[in-house]
Design a protein around this motif. Sequence first.
Motif, PDB file in Angstrom:
ATOM      1  N   UNK A  77       0.846  -1.179   0.000  1.00  0.00           N
ATOM      2  CA  UNK A  77       0.000   0.000   0.000  1.00  0.00           C
ATOM      3  C   UNK A  77       0.892   1.244   0.000  1.00  0.00           C
ATOM      4  N   UNK A  78       0.414   2.279  -0.683  1.00  0.00           N
ATOM      5  CA  UNK A  78       1.107   3.566  -0.657  1.00  0.00           C
ATOM      6  C   UNK A  78       0.149   4.608  -0.103  1.00  0.00           C
ATOM      7  N   UNK A  79       0.709   5.573   0.637  1.00  0.00           N
ATOM      8  CA  UNK A  79      -0.119   6.636   1.207  1.00  0.00           C
ATOM      9  C   UNK A  79      -0.130   7.824   0.265  1.00  0.00           C
ATOM     10  N   UNK A  80      -1.319   8.324  -0.010  1.00  0.00           N
ATOM     11  CA  UNK A  80      -1.510   9.470  -0.887  1.00  0.00           C
ATOM     12  C   UNK A  80      -2.469  10.447  -0.227  1.00  0.00           C
ATOM     13  N   UNK A  81      -2.568  11.648  -0.796  1.00  0.00           N
ATOM     14  CA  UNK A  81      -3.423  12.689  -0.241  1.00  0.00           C
ATOM     15  C   UNK A  81      -4.426  13.157  -1.279  1.00  0.00           C
ATOM     16  N   UNK A  82      -5.708  13.070  -0.927  1.00  0.00           N
ATOM     17  CA  UNK A  82      -6.754  13.590  -1.807  1.00  0.00           C
ATOM     18  C   UNK A  82      -6.668  15.113  -1.837  1.00  0.00           C
ATOM     19  N   UNK A  83      -7.300  15.736  -2.802  1.00  0.00           N
ATOM     20  CA  UNK A  83      -7.263  17.193  -2.916  1.00  0.00           C
ATOM     21  C   UNK A  83      -7.854  17.896  -1.706  1.00  0.00           C
ATOM     22  N   UNK A  84      -8.760  17.210  -0.981  1.00  0.00           N
ATOM     23  CA  UNK A  84      -9.358  17.801   0.224  1.00  0.00           C
ATOM     24  C   UNK A  84      -8.462  17.645   1.455  1.00  0.00           C
ATOM     25  N   UNK A  85      -7.269  17.072   1.274  1.00  0.00           N
ATOM     26  CA  UNK A  85      -6.309  16.920   2.366  1.00  0.00           C
ATOM     27  C   UNK A  85      -6.380  15.600   3.095  1.00  0.00           C
ATOM     28  N   UNK A  86      -7.361  14.771   2.788  1.00  0.00           N
ATOM     29  CA  UNK A  86      -7.517  13.487   3.461  1.00  0.00           C
ATOM     30  C   UNK A  86      -6.478  12.492   2.940  1.00  0.00           C
ATOM     31  N   UNK A  87      -5.737  11.887   3.867  1.00  0.00           N
ATOM     32  CA  UNK A  87      -4.723  10.888   3.524  1.00  0.00           C
ATOM     33  C   UNK A  87      -5.394   9.523   3.439  1.00  0.00           C
ATOM     34  N   UNK A 110      -3.524   3.261  -0.848  1.00  0.00           N
ATOM     35  CA  UNK A 110      -3.958   2.692  -2.107  1.00  0.00           C
ATOM     36  C   UNK A 110      -3.061   1.504  -2.437  1.00  0.00           C
ATOM     37  N   UNK A 111      -3.664   0.410  -2.857  1.00  0.00           N
ATOM     38  CA  UNK A 111      -2.889  -0.757  -3.262  1.00  0.00           C
ATOM     39  C   UNK A 111      -2.287  -0.475  -4.629  1.00  0.00           C
ATOM     40  N   UNK A 112      -0.977  -0.260  -4.677  1.00  0.00           N
ATOM     41  CA  UNK A 112      -0.287   0.135  -5.903  1.00  0.00           C
ATOM     42  C   UNK A 112      -0.299  -0.955  -6.972  1.00  0.00           C
ATOM     43  N   UNK A 113      -0.615  -2.172  -6.597  1.00  0.00           N
ATOM     44  CA  UNK A 113      -0.664  -3.253  -7.587  1.00  0.00           C
ATOM     45  C   UNK A 113      -1.800  -3.049  -8.584  1.00  0.00           C
ATOM     46  N   UNK A 114      -2.794  -2.254  -8.223  1.00  0.00           N
ATOM     47  CA  UNK A 114      -3.955  -2.046  -9.079  1.00  0.00           C
ATOM     48  C   UNK A 114      -3.878  -0.773  -9.917  1.00  0.00           C
ATOM     49  N   UNK A 115      -2.762  -0.047  -9.835  1.00  0.00           N
ATOM     50  CA  UNK A 115      -2.627   1.173 -10.625  1.00  0.00           C
ATOM     51  C   UNK A 115      -2.323   0.801 -12.074  1.00  0.00           C
ATOM     52  N   UNK A 116      -3.136   1.338 -12.974  1.00  0.00           N
ATOM     53  CA  UNK A 116      -2.952   1.084 -14.402  1.00  0.00           C
ATOM     54  C   UNK A 116      -2.347   2.290 -15.105  1.00  0.00           C
ATOM     55  N   UNK A 136       7.412   2.365  -6.806  1.00  0.00           N
ATOM     56  CA  UNK A 136       8.660   1.616  -6.953  1.00  0.00           C
ATOM     57  C   UNK A 136       9.140   1.092  -5.606  1.00  0.00           C
ATOM     58  N   UNK A 137       9.097   1.933  -4.578  1.00  0.00           N
ATOM     59  CA  UNK A 137       9.492   1.499  -3.230  1.00  0.00           C
ATOM     60  C   UNK A 137       8.577   0.384  -2.737  1.00  0.00           C
ATOM     61  N   UNK A 138       7.277   0.534  -2.955  1.00  0.00           N
ATOM     62  CA  UNK A 138       6.315  -0.503  -2.554  1.00  0.00           C
ATOM     63  C   UNK A 138       6.619  -1.820  -3.263  1.00  0.00           C
ATOM     64  N   UNK A 139       6.841  -1.768  -4.575  1.00  0.00           N
ATOM     65  CA  UNK A 139       7.150  -2.982  -5.336  1.00  0.00           C
ATOM     66  C   UNK A 139       8.414  -3.657  -4.814  1.00  0.00           C
ATOM     67  N   UNK A 140       9.418  -2.860  -4.489  1.00  0.00           N
ATOM     68  CA  UNK A 140      10.663  -3.429  -3.945  1.00  0.00           C
ATOM     69  C   UNK A 140      10.416  -4.064  -2.572  1.00  0.00           C
ATOM     70  N   UNK A 164       8.465  -7.411  -5.766  1.00  0.00           N
ATOM     71  CA  UNK A 164       8.056  -7.438  -7.164  1.00  0.00           C
ATOM     72  C   UNK A 164       9.224  -6.919  -8.002  1.00  0.00           C
ATOM     73  N   UNK A 165       9.917  -5.917  -7.481  1.00  0.00           N
ATOM     74  CA  UNK A 165      11.168  -5.434  -8.067  1.00  0.00           C
ATOM     75  C   UNK A 165      12.249  -5.717  -7.051  1.00  0.00           C
ATOM     76  N   UNK A 166      13.196  -6.536  -7.403  1.00  0.00           N
ATOM     77  CA  UNK A 166      14.266  -6.829  -6.452  1.00  0.00           C
ATOM     78  C   UNK A 166      15.601  -6.707  -7.155  1.00  0.00           C
TER      79      UNK A 166
END
Length: 73
Positions: free
Chosen positions: A1-11, A14-20, A52-56, A60-62
Amino acid sequence: MIQLTKLNGKVFSLNALYIEVIESFPDTTITLTNGHKYVVKEPEQEVIDKMTLFYRNINVLSVSKGSEVLEHE
């Protein structure tokens, strides 16, 4: 999982494996494999770095001794 911030400031996480797709419109818009979209405050390159950090971290990336790492162009 990676932490991101919505435009309204809410952190959120997100599971980065599903990013297309990641695009900048200029806001960073992330499209998942299921079609859901998220608009986040982080710039596109920061999201890629977090992915990339999440995959490592989940191997998934080693990097093995003596192996070469191919950089994304």
